[in-house]
Design a protein around this motif. Structure first.
Motif, PDB file in Angstrom:
ATOM      1  N   GLY A  38      44.656  32.427  23.567  1.00 39.07           N
ATOM      2  CA  GLY A  38      44.862  33.799  24.002  1.00 39.07           C
ATOM      3  C   GLY A  38      46.175  33.984  24.745  1.00 39.07           C
ATOM      4  N   ARG A  39      46.736  35.168  24.566  1.00 44.30           N
ATOM      5  CA  ARG A  39      47.886  35.518  25.416  1.00 44.30           C
ATOM      6  C   ARG A  39      47.417  35.598  26.862  1.00 44.30           C
ATOM      7  N   THR A  40      46.160  36.076  27.040  1.00 41.78           N
ATOM      8  CA  THR A  40      45.508  36.083  28.353  1.00 41.78           C
ATOM      9  C   THR A  40      44.041  35.728  28.163  1.00 41.78           C
ATOM     10  N   TYR A  41      43.370  35.435  29.288  1.00 42.58           N
ATOM     11  CA  TYR A  41      41.955  35.084  29.271  1.00 42.58           C
ATOM     12  C   TYR A  41      41.251  35.856  30.383  1.00 42.58           C
ATOM     13  N   LEU A  42      39.976  36.163  30.140  1.00 47.60           N
ATOM     14  CA  LEU A  42      39.172  36.865  31.147  1.00 47.60           C
ATOM     15  C   LEU A  42      37.846  36.133  31.322  1.00 47.60           C
ATOM     16  N   LEU A  43      37.584  35.689  32.553  1.00 47.15           N
ATOM     17  CA  LEU A  43      36.312  35.049  32.880  1.00 47.15           C
ATOM     18  C   LEU A  43      35.337  36.130  33.342  1.00 47.15           C
ATOM     19  N   ALA A  44      34.285  36.333  32.562  1.00 46.45           N
ATOM     20  CA  ALA A  44      33.259  37.335  32.894  1.00 46.45           C
ATOM     21  C   ALA A  44      31.891  36.755  32.573  1.00 46.45           C
ATOM     22  N   ASN A  45      31.700  35.496  32.953  1.00 44.00           N
ATOM     23  CA  ASN A  45      30.490  34.772  32.558  1.00 44.00           C
ATOM     24  C   ASN A  45      29.418  34.742  33.638  1.00 44.00           C
ATOM     25  N   GLY A  46      29.532  35.595  34.652  1.00 43.72           N
ATOM     26  CA  GLY A  46      28.442  35.826  35.583  1.00 43.72           C
ATOM     27  C   GLY A  46      28.141  34.675  36.519  1.00 43.72           C
ATOM     28  N   SER A  47      26.932  34.726  37.078  1.00 44.81           N
ATOM     29  CA  SER A  47      26.519  33.739  38.067  1.00 44.81           C
ATOM     30  C   SER A  47      25.049  33.391  37.849  1.00 44.81           C
ATOM     31  N   ARG A  48      24.566  32.486  38.649  1.00 44.75           N
ATOM     32  CA  ARG A  48      23.156  32.082  38.588  1.00 44.75           C
ATOM     33  C   ARG A  48      22.670  31.881  40.022  1.00 44.75           C
ATOM     34  N   PRO A  49      21.370  31.814  40.234  1.00 37.47           N
ATOM     35  CA  PRO A  49      20.862  31.639  41.596  1.00 37.47           C
ATOM     36  C   PRO A  49      21.337  30.330  42.211  1.00 37.47           C
ATOM     37  N   ALA A  50      21.791  30.437  43.463  1.00 35.71           N
ATOM     38  CA  ALA A  50      22.143  29.246  44.238  1.00 35.71           C
ATOM     39  C   ALA A  50      20.894  28.775  44.976  1.00 35.71           C
TER      40      ALA A  50
ATOM     41  N   ALA B  19      15.830  33.619  46.548  1.00 33.18           N
ATOM     42  CA  ALA B  19      16.825  34.667  46.268  1.00 33.18           C
ATOM     43  C   ALA B  19      17.804  34.738  47.429  1.00 33.18           C
ATOM     44  N   THR B  20      18.440  33.602  47.720  1.00 33.00           N
ATOM     45  CA  THR B  20      19.319  33.508  48.884  1.00 33.00           C
ATOM     46  C   THR B  20      20.767  33.849  48.576  1.00 33.00           C
ATOM     47  N   ALA B  21      21.234  33.500  47.382  1.00 32.13           N
ATOM     48  CA  ALA B  21      22.640  33.726  47.033  1.00 32.13           C
ATOM     49  C   ALA B  21      22.827  33.437  45.549  1.00 32.13           C
ATOM     50  N   GLN B  22      24.023  33.765  45.061  1.00 30.88           N
ATOM     51  CA  GLN B  22      24.395  33.467  43.678  1.00 30.88           C
ATOM     52  C   GLN B  22      25.582  32.510  43.682  1.00 30.88           C
ATOM     53  N   GLN B  23      25.705  31.713  42.635  1.00 29.02           N
ATOM     54  CA  GLN B  23      26.882  30.860  42.482  1.00 29.02           C
ATOM     55  C   GLN B  23      27.460  31.057  41.089  1.00 29.02           C
ATOM     56  N   PRO B  24      28.793  31.058  40.974  1.00 32.12           N
ATOM     57  CA  PRO B  24      29.441  31.378  39.692  1.00 32.12           C
ATOM     58  C   PRO B  24      29.207  30.299  38.644  1.00 32.12           C
TER      59      PRO B  24
ATOM     60  N   GLY C 169      33.500  40.595  37.836  1.00 30.84           N
ATOM     61  CA  GLY C 169      32.049  40.492  37.976  1.00 30.84           C
ATOM     62  C   GLY C 169      31.645  39.444  38.993  1.00 30.84           C
ATOM     63  N   ASP C 170      30.363  39.087  38.975  1.00 32.74           N
ATOM     64  CA  ASP C 170      29.846  38.187  39.998  1.00 32.74           C
ATOM     65  C   ASP C 170      30.294  36.743  39.812  1.00 32.74           C
ATOM     66  N   VAL C 171      31.069  36.451  38.769  1.00 33.58           N
ATOM     67  CA  VAL C 171      31.656  35.119  38.662  1.00 33.58           C
ATOM     68  C   VAL C 171      32.685  34.897  39.767  1.00 33.58           C
ATOM     69  N   ILE C 172      33.217  35.985  40.342  1.00 36.49           N
ATOM     70  CA  ILE C 172      34.195  35.840  41.424  1.00 36.49           C
ATOM     71  C   ILE C 172      33.530  35.902  42.793  1.00 36.49           C
ATOM     72  N   GLY C 173      32.201  36.000  42.823  1.00 35.64           N
ATOM     73  CA  GLY C 173      31.486  35.996  44.091  1.00 35.64           C
ATOM     74  C   GLY C 173      31.014  37.380  44.482  1.00 35.64           C
ATOM     75  N   GLY C 174      30.308  37.439  45.605  1.00 40.48           N
ATOM     76  CA  GLY C 174      29.767  38.705  46.074  1.00 40.48           C
ATOM     77  C   GLY C 174      28.424  39.009  45.447  1.00 40.48           C
ATOM     78  N   TYR C 175      27.891  40.179  45.801  1.00 37.39           N
ATOM     79  CA  TYR C 175      26.606  40.602  45.263  1.00 37.39           C
ATOM     80  C   TYR C 175      26.744  40.999  43.799  1.00 37.39           C
ATOM     81  N   ASP C 176      25.630  40.942  43.093  1.00 38.01           N
ATOM     82  CA  ASP C 176      25.601  41.249  41.659  1.00 38.01           C
ATOM     83  C   ASP C 176      25.339  42.744  41.474  1.00 38.01           C
ATOM     84  N   PHE C 177      26.429  43.543  41.428  1.00 39.42           N
ATOM     85  CA  PHE C 177      26.322  44.980  41.218  1.00 39.42           C
ATOM     86  C   PHE C 177      27.035  45.336  39.912  1.00 39.42           C
TER      87      PHE C 177
ATOM     88  N   SER D 114      27.743  38.149  30.306  1.00 44.16           N
ATOM     89  CA  SER D 114      27.308  39.214  31.205  1.00 44.16           C
ATOM     90  C   SER D 114      27.575  40.550  30.529  1.00 44.16           C
ATOM     91  N   LEU D 115      26.949  41.604  31.054  1.00 42.45           N
ATOM     92  CA  LEU D 115      27.217  42.943  30.532  1.00 42.45           C
ATOM     93  C   LEU D 115      28.671  43.322  30.755  1.00 42.45           C
TER      94      LEU D 115
END
Length: 484
Positions: free
Chosen positions: A136-148, A267-272, A308-316, A13-14
C-alpha cells in the motif's frame, strides 16, 4: 504475488469497513483485510432491548415470553426463550451487517481478503496474508481491541465471561442467577442493568471512587443511585484479590468481603489487537501496549495510520467512525487533517442514558479559570415531557464561557443521546448558548430543557450585568464625593 493499493486497511471492526467504503468514494484502490468483525456492541444493545421489554411486559410474544407479567426474580429469566431472543439479536446484527457486508464492499471495488496477516519488509514494506503481499501507498490499522484480563489469583482456573461472550451463559438450561461484574468500562454499567432487568442479582465492582471518571461527581452519584434502585449492589474503590471455585459456586475475595456467585464477568479494560501484526518491521512503535500516534492519526511510521479502539480508550462506535474519516483523508491526500474531540459526543447506554461532550466543569476551570466559566443546570422534572412520561430522573448540565461559548455538556436522562447530539452540533457550528433561546422546540418534548437552560444563562447574565452596573455606579459616586 504482490498487489498495489492506495490504502491497505487492516480491519476487523465496523470502523474498518466504514473506512473502506469511504475510501471508495474518493476513487481509491482499497484492500480490506479482516478475520472476524466484532458485533458485540449491537448484540449488547439488542439484548438490552429484550431485557427492557421483558421487564415491562411489552411485546413479550416476540421473544418467546408468556403473555402475562412475571415476577421480577428467577421466573423472568427462565421465562425468556433465549433461542428466540438470540435469533432476534442475530437478525438485528444481520440487518446492520448488510449495509457494509463483504459483497457490498466488493461491489464498490474493495478487495476483501479474509484471514490474519502481518507486516513484511522484504524487499519493501507490505502486508503479507494468504501467500499474498499487499503493498500500500498507505496503511490503516482498524482491527479493534479485545477484553484485557487482569492478573487475579485463581481467575483463569475458575473461569469467567467477558463482554464478547457473555450471552453464551443464557444458552444453559439453567442460566446463572447471581452475577458479579468486575467493571471499569462504560459497558460494565450497561450489562449490569440488563442483567438486573432480567431478574438477576448483580454486584458491580469498581476499583476507583466513581462509577465513571471525568464526569461531574453529582451526576455520577445520580447514576449510582439509579443502579442501586435497580437492585444492583455497587462496590467502589474495591479490588478483587483472588477467585476460587467451590463446588458449583464461584467465590471472590474483595477486600475483607467474600462474595459467592454463579458467574463472573470481566469488563475492566480493552487492549488493542496488535500482537500478531509484526509492527517492528513497519517501524510502528508501541508504548505500554498502546500505539504511539499523533493528532493526524499517524503512527511512528507516517505511512501507517490507526483509528478506533485499536489506539486505546473506550469503545465508542461514533468516535471510531470520526477517526476513520480523518485517517482516510490523510492517508489518501495530504496529511493535514487533525482530530478534534471537543465536539464529539459519547454515551453510556444506561437507563436513563448518560451522555457527554466537550469539557467537564473541572477541566474548564483548569483551562480558563473559575471566573471565566458558568455551569448551568436544569433538572428533568422542570419539563412537561418528563412529567407526562414519568421520566423525571435526569439533569442537563452545560459549561459555558462568560461570552456564551458552549465548552461542554453532560446530560443524564431520557432522550439524552438525542439532546447531546444537538449540543454537539451547536458546538461544532459555534452557536452560543444565548442563541438557544431562539430554539422553539415542540411542546411537550424533552428538547424543552435546552430552551430552559438558555433562559437560565440569560437570567444569570442579567444579574451579573446588574451587579456590575451597581458596582460602577457606587464607584463613580464615591469618586465624585472624594473630588468634592
Amino acid at each position: 504475488m504482490t498487489n498495489d493499493y492506495d490504502v491497505v486497511i487492516v480491519g476487523g471492526s465496523l470502523a474498518g469497513r466504514y473506512a473502506a467504503l469511504l475510501a471508495t468514494q474518493f476513487k481509491a484502490k482499497v484492500a480490506l483485510v479482516e478475520s472476524q468483525v466484532d458485533y458485540g456492541l449491537i448484540y449488547r444493545q439488542a439484548m438490552g432491548q429484550i431485557a427492557h421489554l421483558a421487564q415491562s411486559g411489552d411485546n413479550l410474544a416476540n421473544f418467546g415470553l408468556p403473555s402475562i407479567h412475571t415476577d421480577k426474580d428467577a421466573k423472568l429469566l427462565s421465562a425468556i426463550n433465549w433461542e428466540e431472543a438470540m435469533l432476534y439479536s442475530q437478525g438485528v446484527v444481520a440487518n446492520i451487517q448488510a449495509q457494509t457486508s463483504p459483497s457490498v464492499l466488493a461491489a464498490k471495488g474493495v478487495d476483501v481478503i479474509f484471514g490474519s496477516g502481518q507486516f513484511s519488509n522484504t524487499p519493501d514494506l507490505a502486508f503479507a496474508i494468504n501467500q499474498r503481499r499487499l503493498r500500500g501507498r498507505t496503511y490503516l490499522l482498524a482491527n479493534g481491541s479485545r477484553p484485557a484480563i487482569p492478573e487475579i489469583e485463581g481467575l483463569k482456573a475458575t473461569g469467567y465471561l467477558t463482554l464478547a461472550n457473555i450471552w453464551q451463559a443464557f444458552k444453559a438450561a439453567k442460566p446463572p442467577q447471581d452475577w458479579v461484574i468486575i467493571g471499569g468500562v462504560p459497558q460494565s454499567i450497561e450489562i449490569a442493568q440488563t442483567l438486573a432487568k432480567l431478574g438477576c442479582r448483580v454486584i458491580l465492582i469498581i476499583n476507583h471512587p466513581y462509577l465513571i471518571p471525568h464526569i461531574d461527581p453529582e451526576i455520577s452519584q445520580l447514576l449510582l443511585a439509579q443502579l442501586e434502585t435497580d437492585g444492583i449492589r455497587v462496590l467502589t474503590e474495591a479490588i478483587v484479590s483472588q477467585v476460587r471455585k467451590i463446588d458449583d459456586k464461584k467465590w471472590l475475595q474483595v477486600g475483607d468481603k467474600a462474595i459467592e456467585v454463579d458467574e463472573i464477568v470481566v469488563a475492566t479494560a480493552q487492549q488493542p489487537n496488535i500482537e500478531s501484526l509484526n509492527l517492528p518491521v513497519a517501524n510502528v512503535k508501541v508504548s505500554q501496549q498502546r500505539l504511539l500516534i499523533n493528532e493526524k492519526l499517524q503512527t511512528t511510521n507516517r505511512r501507517v495510520y490507526a483509528c478506533g479502539d485499536v489506539i486505546g480508550g473506550y469503545d465508542f462506535a461514533n468516535i471510531a467512525q470520526y477517526e476513520a474519516k480523518i485517517a482516510i483523508k490523510n492517508a489518501l491526500f495530504l496529511p493535514k487533517f487533525k482530530v478534534n474531540y471537543s465536539h464529539i459526543p459519547w454515551a453510556i447506554f444506561s437507563e436513563p442514558t448518560l451522555t457527554r461532550v466537550g469539557l467537564t466543569p473541572k477541566q474548564a476551570q483548569r483551562r480558563f479559570g473559575n471566573k471565566e466559566i458558568i455551569v448551568l443546570r436544569q433538572y428533568y422534572k422542570s419539563t412537561a415531557a418528563a412529567q407526562l412520561e414519568n421520566q423525571m430522573t435526569g439533569v442537563c448540565e452545560l459549561i459555558v464561557s462568560r461570552k456564551g461559548e458552549i465548552l461542554g455538556a453532560t446530560i443524564f436522562g431520557k432522550e439524552a443521546r438525542e439532546l447531546i447530539n444537538l449540543i454537539a452540533l451547536a458546538m461544532s457550528q459555534k452557536i452560543r448558548v444565548q442563541q438557544l433561546e431562539n430554539f422553539s422546540p415542540i411542546y411537550p418534548s424533552f428538547s424543552e430543557i435546552l430552551e430552559k437552560i438558555a433562559g437560565e444563562w440569560n437570567y444569570q447574565q442579567l444579574h451579573h450585568d446588574l451587579a456590575r452596573q451597581e458596582w460602577l455606579e457606587s464607584f463613580f459616586y464615591f469618586r465624585r464625593s472624594w473630588n468634592l
